[in-house]
Write a protein that holds these residues in place. Sequence first.
Motif, PDB file in Angstrom:
ATOM      1  N   GLU A  81     -37.951   5.619  31.031  1.00 45.39           N
ATOM      2  CA  GLU A  81     -38.720   6.646  31.730  1.00 45.39           C
ATOM      3  C   GLU A  81     -38.350   8.012  31.164  1.00 45.39           C
ATOM      4  OE1 GLU A  81     -36.234   5.042  33.678  1.00 45.39           O
ATOM      5  OE2 GLU A  81     -37.407   3.235  34.007  1.00 45.39           O
ATOM      6  N   THR A  82     -39.116   9.030  31.526  1.00 48.49           N
ATOM      7  CA  THR A  82     -38.835  10.363  31.001  1.00 48.49           C
ATOM      8  C   THR A  82     -37.957  11.212  31.917  1.00 48.49           C
ATOM      9  OG1 THR A  82     -40.964  11.072  31.908  1.00 48.49           O
ATOM     10  CG2 THR A  82     -40.887  10.503  29.574  1.00 48.49           C
ATOM     11  N   ALA A  83     -37.862  10.863  33.205  1.00 49.84           N
ATOM     12  CA  ALA A  83     -37.061  11.677  34.135  1.00 49.84           C
ATOM     13  C   ALA A  83     -35.609  11.844  33.680  1.00 49.84           C
ATOM     14  CB  ALA A  83     -37.111  11.082  35.541  1.00 49.84           C
ATOM     15  N   PRO A  84     -34.924  10.798  33.164  1.00 49.10           N
ATOM     16  CA  PRO A  84     -33.546  10.987  32.695  1.00 49.10           C
ATOM     17  C   PRO A  84     -33.450  11.998  31.554  1.00 49.10           C
ATOM     18  CG  PRO A  84     -34.015   8.653  32.993  1.00 49.10           C
ATOM     19  CD  PRO A  84     -35.325   9.366  33.098  1.00 49.10           C
ATOM     20  N   LEU A  85     -34.475  12.039  30.699  1.00 46.16           N
ATOM     21  CA  LEU A  85     -34.486  12.999  29.599  1.00 46.16           C
ATOM     22  C   LEU A  85     -34.692  14.418  30.129  1.00 46.16           C
ATOM     23  CD1 LEU A  85     -36.703  10.996  27.080  1.00 46.16           C
ATOM     24  CD2 LEU A  85     -34.220  11.291  26.981  1.00 46.16           C
ATOM     25  N   VAL A  86     -35.563  14.551  31.130  1.00 48.21           N
ATOM     26  CA  VAL A  86     -35.786  15.857  31.745  1.00 48.21           C
ATOM     27  C   VAL A  86     -34.486  16.376  32.362  1.00 48.21           C
ATOM     28  CG1 VAL A  86     -36.996  17.074  33.598  1.00 48.21           C
ATOM     29  CG2 VAL A  86     -38.234  15.434  32.182  1.00 48.21           C
ATOM     30  N   MET A  87     -33.764  15.490  33.051  1.00 45.66           N
ATOM     31  CA  MET A  87     -32.488  15.872  33.672  1.00 45.66           C
ATOM     32  C   MET A  87     -31.491  16.369  32.626  1.00 45.66           C
ATOM     33  SD  MET A  87     -29.101  14.698  34.171  1.00 45.66           S
ATOM     34  CE  MET A  87     -29.052  12.890  34.157  1.00 45.66           C
ATOM     35  N   LEU A  94     -29.276  18.226  25.537  1.00 47.87           N
ATOM     36  CA  LEU A  94     -30.054  17.659  24.445  1.00 47.87           C
ATOM     37  C   LEU A  94     -30.288  18.693  23.346  1.00 47.87           C
ATOM     38  CD1 LEU A  94     -32.790  15.557  26.303  1.00 47.87           C
ATOM     39  CD2 LEU A  94     -30.599  14.777  25.379  1.00 47.87           C
ATOM     40  N   GLU A  95     -30.255  18.221  22.126  1.00 53.80           N
ATOM     41  CA  GLU A  95     -30.473  19.045  20.935  1.00 53.80           C
ATOM     42  C   GLU A  95     -31.973  19.181  20.663  1.00 53.80           C
ATOM     43  OE1 GLU A  95     -28.952  21.025  17.371  1.00 53.80           O
ATOM     44  OE2 GLU A  95     -28.023  20.378  19.258  1.00 53.80           O
ATOM     45  N   LYS A  96     -32.389  20.306  20.103  1.00 47.73           N
ATOM     46  CA  LYS A  96     -33.790  20.463  19.710  1.00 47.73           C
ATOM     47  C   LYS A  96     -34.088  19.518  18.547  1.00 47.73           C
ATOM     48  CE  LYS A  96     -37.297  23.843  18.395  1.00 47.73           C
ATOM     49  NZ  LYS A  96     -38.277  23.307  19.337  1.00 47.73           N
ATOM     50  N   ILE A  97     -35.198  18.807  18.656  1.00 47.20           N
ATOM     51  CA  ILE A  97     -35.604  17.850  17.622  1.00 47.20           C
ATOM     52  C   ILE A  97     -36.350  18.593  16.517  1.00 47.20           C
ATOM     53  CG2 ILE A  97     -36.997  15.787  17.161  1.00 47.20           C
ATOM     54  CD1 ILE A  97     -36.641  15.121  20.185  1.00 47.20           C
ATOM     55  N   ASP A 113     -39.775  22.490  25.090  1.00 49.49           N
ATOM     56  CA  ASP A 113     -38.720  23.090  24.265  1.00 49.49           C
ATOM     57  C   ASP A 113     -38.309  22.184  23.101  1.00 49.49           C
ATOM     58  OD1 ASP A 113     -38.579  25.381  25.872  1.00 49.49           O
ATOM     59  OD2 ASP A 113     -37.215  24.394  27.279  1.00 49.49           O
ATOM     60  N   GLY A 114     -38.952  21.028  22.984  1.00 50.79           N
ATOM     61  CA  GLY A 114     -38.672  20.142  21.855  1.00 50.79           C
ATOM     62  C   GLY A 114     -37.352  19.404  21.924  1.00 50.79           C
ATOM     63  N   THR A 115     -36.806  19.205  23.137  1.00 47.91           N
ATOM     64  CA  THR A 115     -35.514  18.518  23.247  1.00 47.91           C
ATOM     65  C   THR A 115     -35.662  17.008  23.439  1.00 47.91           C
ATOM     66  OG1 THR A 115     -35.419  18.940  25.628  1.00 47.91           O
ATOM     67  CG2 THR A 115     -34.350  20.555  24.170  1.00 47.91           C
ATOM     68  N   TRP A 116     -36.861  16.538  23.755  1.00 50.54           N
ATOM     69  CA  TRP A 116     -37.121  15.098  23.802  1.00 50.54           C
ATOM     70  C   TRP A 116     -38.591  14.859  23.492  1.00 50.54           C
ATOM     71  CZ3 TRP A 116     -40.873  13.520  27.191  1.00 50.54           C
ATOM     72  CH2 TRP A 116     -41.103  14.300  28.329  1.00 50.54           C
ATOM     73  N   MET A 245     -53.037   5.192  35.622  1.00 52.92           N
ATOM     74  CA  MET A 245     -51.975   6.154  35.319  1.00 52.92           C
ATOM     75  C   MET A 245     -51.149   5.737  34.099  1.00 52.92           C
ATOM     76  SD  MET A 245     -48.954   7.421  37.888  1.00 52.92           S
ATOM     77  CE  MET A 245     -47.513   8.295  37.279  1.00 52.92           C
ATOM     78  N   ILE A 246     -50.791   6.719  33.278  1.00 52.70           N
ATOM     79  CA  ILE A 246     -49.980   6.517  32.079  1.00 52.70           C
ATOM     80  C   ILE A 246     -48.552   6.992  32.335  1.00 52.70           C
ATOM     81  CG2 ILE A 246     -49.603   7.296  29.700  1.00 52.70           C
ATOM     82  CD1 ILE A 246     -51.965   5.501  29.797  1.00 52.70           C
ATOM     83  N   SER A 247     -47.577   6.185  31.906  1.00 53.10           N
ATOM     84  CA  SER A 247     -46.163   6.584  31.950  1.00 53.10           C
ATOM     85  C   SER A 247     -45.591   6.489  30.532  1.00 53.10           C
ATOM     86  CB  SER A 247     -45.362   5.678  32.881  1.00 53.10           C
ATOM     87  OG  SER A 247     -45.788   5.820  34.215  1.00 53.10           O
ATOM     88  N   LEU A 248     -44.562   7.289  30.264  1.00 53.74           N
ATOM     89  CA  LEU A 248     -43.983   7.349  28.924  1.00 53.74           C
ATOM     90  C   LEU A 248     -42.548   6.847  28.880  1.00 53.74           C
ATOM     91  CD1 LEU A 248     -45.043  10.931  27.724  1.00 53.74           C
ATOM     92  CD2 LEU A 248     -46.367   8.819  27.628  1.00 53.74           C
ATOM     93  N   SER A 249     -42.181   6.309  27.717  1.00 56.83           N
ATOM     94  CA  SER A 249     -40.786   6.097  27.349  1.00 56.83           C
ATOM     95  C   SER A 249     -40.476   7.120  26.257  1.00 56.83           C
ATOM     96  CB  SER A 249     -40.576   4.690  26.785  1.00 56.83           C
ATOM     97  OG  SER A 249     -40.886   3.707  27.730  1.00 56.83           O
ATOM     98  N   GLY A 250     -39.230   7.573  26.175  1.00 59.20           N
ATOM     99  CA  GLY A 250     -38.935   8.602  25.180  1.00 59.20           C
ATOM    100  C   GLY A 250     -37.501   8.599  24.714  1.00 59.20           C
ATOM    101  N   ALA A 251     -37.177   9.567  23.873  1.00 59.00           N
ATOM    102  CA  ALA A 251     -35.827   9.661  23.309  1.00 59.00           C
ATOM    103  C   ALA A 251     -35.482  11.110  23.000  1.00 59.00           C
ATOM    104  CB  ALA A 251     -35.717   8.814  22.043  1.00 59.00           C
ATOM    105  N   GLY A 252     -34.188  11.370  22.946  1.00 60.52           N
ATOM    106  CA  GLY A 252     -33.696  12.691  22.591  1.00 60.52           C
ATOM    107  C   GLY A 252     -32.361  12.584  21.890  1.00 60.52           C
TER     108      GLY A 252
END
Length: 331
Positions: A81-87, A94-97, A113-116, A245-252
Amino acid sequence: MVVGALAACGNGGDNAKDGDKEKALTIYSGQHTEVTEALTKEFTKETGIKVDVREGSSNELAHQVAEEGDKSPADIIFTEETAPLVMLSEKGLLEKIDSKALDNMDDQYEDPDGTWVGLLARSRVVAYNPDVVKESELPKTVFDFAKPEWKDKVAYVPTSGAFTNQISAMIMLYGEDETKQWLEGLKKYGKQYKNNKIALDAVEKGDVGAALINNYYWDNEAKEKGADKMNSKLYYFGNGDIGDMISLSGAGIVKSSSHKEEAQKFMEFATEEKGQQVLTDTSSQYPLNSSVDTKDMKPFSELNPPKEALDLGEYSDGEQALELLQEVGLL
């Protein structure tokens, strides 16, 4: 805490020298094991960079990174999920990608901000059995499944994270009262199942006419069996309904990473065509690089989800949704 570990991918593995192990890229992954394994194996093959994967739930791993602070061994965090990345982004962890990775994706699927960045998307769908329910009988909104005419005909999984995210979005968009009324209707007329796979199996067997699931459960099974051998089909509302509804997986990249150059290369690989193709082929989720072939899946460009309910983290914590599910008696 981190609950497991996989051997380093690529040449060497557990037999690598200590010095080689120190150079391995460490990924905290809350994704499905087979998805992470496929991506990291191809990345190592492409770049020669070894990868060590530590597994756990996405929230658990994100809090682990927060607790470890600048001592965290993690270089990348890959979440369901994306909530952990937002946190983590809000905490400045998180570093800027690099733009090389971000430019591969539409900016609506990444942190401002490009962090995830989002890597995969999944859509809420209706799997239905045309021998039980004709497509013409399916409603134009997911809210109608909570009506008497659907008694014992629709399956749902209240313990599913995606279902919880959908409830969170409903609360924010339509209010708690309307959402509660819908849940009460589902409880009264629908059939509750333990997980999405069991719900889909029930539709396949004709035990129930339709099920509210994520697309990849059906798409994965269709890939294994052949779509023409499936008893069920997928139905998309196609009108901006929250049922699509669409949900995302992501990385940072973790800010404390001591392998930032390698981490940036991983993010570039995960967002470019080759990495994205591996991800979607393995998971039957939608790639967020529009150049990637989704093969037999319904093209992502043809989906018509609710624009105001794209889950970029605000719906994923689910606290209010969980409270409402408990109040209604579904948890």
